[in-house]
Design a protein around this motif. Structure first.
Motif, short mmCIF file in Angstrom:
data_model
loop_
_atom_site.label_atom_id
_atom_site.label_comp_id
_atom_site.label_asym_id
_atom_site.label_seq_id
_atom_site.Cartn_x
_atom_site.Cartn_y
_atom_site.Cartn_z
N GLU A 1 0.83 -1.21 0.00
CA GLU A 1 0.00 0.00 0.00
C GLU A 1 0.87 1.25 0.00
N PHE A 2 1.89 1.23 0.83
CA PHE A 2 2.75 2.39 0.95
C PHE A 2 3.53 2.65 -0.35
N ALA A 3 4.06 1.58 -0.94
CA ALA A 3 4.83 1.71 -2.17
C ALA A 3 3.96 2.29 -3.29
N PHE A 4 2.72 1.84 -3.36
CA PHE A 4 1.80 2.34 -4.39
C PHE A 4 1.47 3.81 -4.15
N ALA A 5 1.09 4.15 -2.92
CA ALA A 5 0.69 5.52 -2.60
C ALA A 5 1.84 6.50 -2.81
N PHE A 6 3.05 6.06 -2.53
CA PHE A 6 4.21 6.93 -2.68
C PHE A 6 4.36 7.41 -4.13
N VAL A 7 4.21 6.49 -5.09
CA VAL A 7 4.33 6.88 -6.50
C VAL A 7 3.08 7.60 -6.97
N ARG A 8 1.92 7.12 -6.53
CA ARG A 8 0.65 7.76 -6.91
C ARG A 8 0.64 9.24 -6.57
N ASP A 9 1.18 9.59 -5.40
CA ASP A 9 1.12 10.96 -4.91
C ASP A 9 2.24 11.85 -5.42
N MET A 10 3.16 11.29 -6.18
CA MET A 10 4.31 12.07 -6.64
C MET A 10 3.88 13.07 -7.72
N PRO A 11 4.14 14.36 -7.53
CA PRO A 11 3.78 15.35 -8.55
C PRO A 11 4.43 15.04 -9.90
N GLY A 12 3.65 15.18 -10.96
CA GLY A 12 4.18 14.96 -12.30
C GLY A 12 3.91 13.59 -12.88
N ILE A 13 3.47 12.65 -12.05
CA ILE A 13 3.19 11.30 -12.55
C ILE A 13 1.83 11.28 -13.25
N THR A 14 1.82 10.88 -14.51
CA THR A 14 0.58 10.77 -15.27
C THR A 14 -0.14 9.47 -14.97
N SER A 15 0.62 8.36 -15.00
CA SER A 15 -0.01 7.05 -14.83
C SER A 15 1.00 6.06 -14.28
N LEU A 16 0.52 5.12 -13.45
CA LEU A 16 1.37 4.07 -12.89
C LEU A 16 1.21 2.81 -13.72
N VAL A 17 2.32 2.30 -14.24
CA VAL A 17 2.30 1.08 -15.03
C VAL A 17 2.49 -0.10 -14.09
N VAL A 18 1.44 -0.91 -13.94
CA VAL A 18 1.49 -2.04 -13.01
C VAL A 18 1.04 -3.30 -13.75
N GLY A 19 1.87 -4.30 -13.73
CA GLY A 19 1.54 -5.57 -14.37
C GLY A 19 0.84 -6.51 -13.41
#
Length: 320
Positions: A256-274
């Motif tokens: 959960e933490f690893a996901f939220a950390f990238v999700r909340d990062m300014p400038g990120i359009t989309s998270l690529v998750v397989g």
């Protein structure tokens, strides 16, 4: 079930007149083409299971797929899916070392690769097409050649927009002409925050470049229990322990933490998750609803994992 409604608009060209919606989650499809990831216990799904995954992704609000010609059978699987046209597809091509010094050869190689992708995917043009840069290739030469190649691919009607997928964010510092490069794919995770260093992310934001964050879970490493680590990754144990301590402080699991950390990062359009299973899609969609991380916790992660050993954040080095 909450769905990742498309909230981000990807600029298709430098004059910003055309846009497409990109969901906050992009479904990575390397797992559909070959067995991938150290945490992958199920292997490559069969064709029927892959189609079920794609259909469930659509129903869950995920409208973007990430694939590549190097991902085994992934493009074939997508092309055989009846509703593939409902997705925005991000695919990739490669250039040889010789092509980086020869414009005609570069255009020839790129055109042949993208035409094959279009045929396999059963689409007229690739919505987002990225150069899949080789780790050893000279980035300076790549940065000079890439805009010319992307301009030609767009002119030929083979792509809607283009960009580059890099091994390290530092490679992006060689790019001076962002007019033709509208998207980048970079590794970003709690252990790898290099995109935030040397003003790289701010440059992307200032140039309206769309950022696809891959390696959010570092091929599954950040979600592995220390007791399950393979022997060649035992050196990562202290970092995983530190991550779990910070996550617990935030009241979250490591995943959960690893996901939220990238999700909340300014400038990120989309998270690529397989994924390999529908339950994994459900879980990742639900993670979008996690509360925003506090600034104190965010800074703590950046400080604790600022100078990570290259071997930890580079899967290509794990077996050496």
């Amino acid at each position: 079930m909450a769905s990742p409604a498309p909230e981000h608009f990807l600029k298709l060209n430098s004059n910003m007149k055309t846009e497409i919606e990109i969901s906050k989650l992009t479904l990575g499809t390397v797992q559909l083409g070959l067995p991938y990831g150290i945490a992958n216990k199920g292997g490559q799904p069969d064709l029927q299971s892959s189609h079920q995954l794609l259909q469930f992704a659509l129903k869950s609000g995920i409208n973007t797929l990430d694939t590549a010609r190097d991902y085994g059978e992934a493009e074939d699987v997508i092309g055989s899916f009846p509703d593939a046209a409902k997705f925005n597809i991000v695919s990739k091509f490669k250039l040889s070392d010789a092509a980086l010094q020869n414009k005609a050869l570069a255009i020839q190689e790129a055109t042949a690769s993208v035409e094959k992708s279009c045929k396999t995917l059963k689409i007229d043009k690739v919505p987002v097409c990225l150069l899949h840069k080789n780790m050893q290739q000279d980035m300076e030469a790549t940065a000079r050649m890439l805009p010319q190649v992307l301009d030609e691919l767009e002119k030929e009607g083979l792509i809607a927009t283009g960009g580059i997928s890099v091994y390290t964010p530092q490679e992006l510092q060689f790019i001076r002409n962002w007019d033709s490069i509208r998207a980048v794919q970079v590794p970003v995770n709690v252990f790898d925050t290099r995109v935030l260093q040397n003003n790289i992310m701010q440059t992307l934001i200032d140039n309206n470049v769309n950022v696809f964050a891959r390696s959010v879970y570092l091929q599954g490493l950040v979600v592995m229990a220390e007791d399950n680590l393979p022997s060649n990754l035992s050196f990562t144990r202290p970092f995983l322990s530190g991550l779990r301590e910070i996550a617990a402080e935030a009241g979250l699991s490591a995943k959960e933490f690893a996901f939220a950390f990238v999700r909340d990062m300014p400038g990120i359009t989309s998270l690529v998750v397989g994924v390999e299973t529908i339950s994994q899609i459900q879980e990742n969609v639900s993670l979008l609803q996690l509360p925003t991380l506090s600034s104190d916790i965010y800074l703590k992660v950046r400080e604790q994992f600022l100078d990570m050993p290259v071997k930890v954040i580079t899967p290509a080095l794990w077996n050496n």
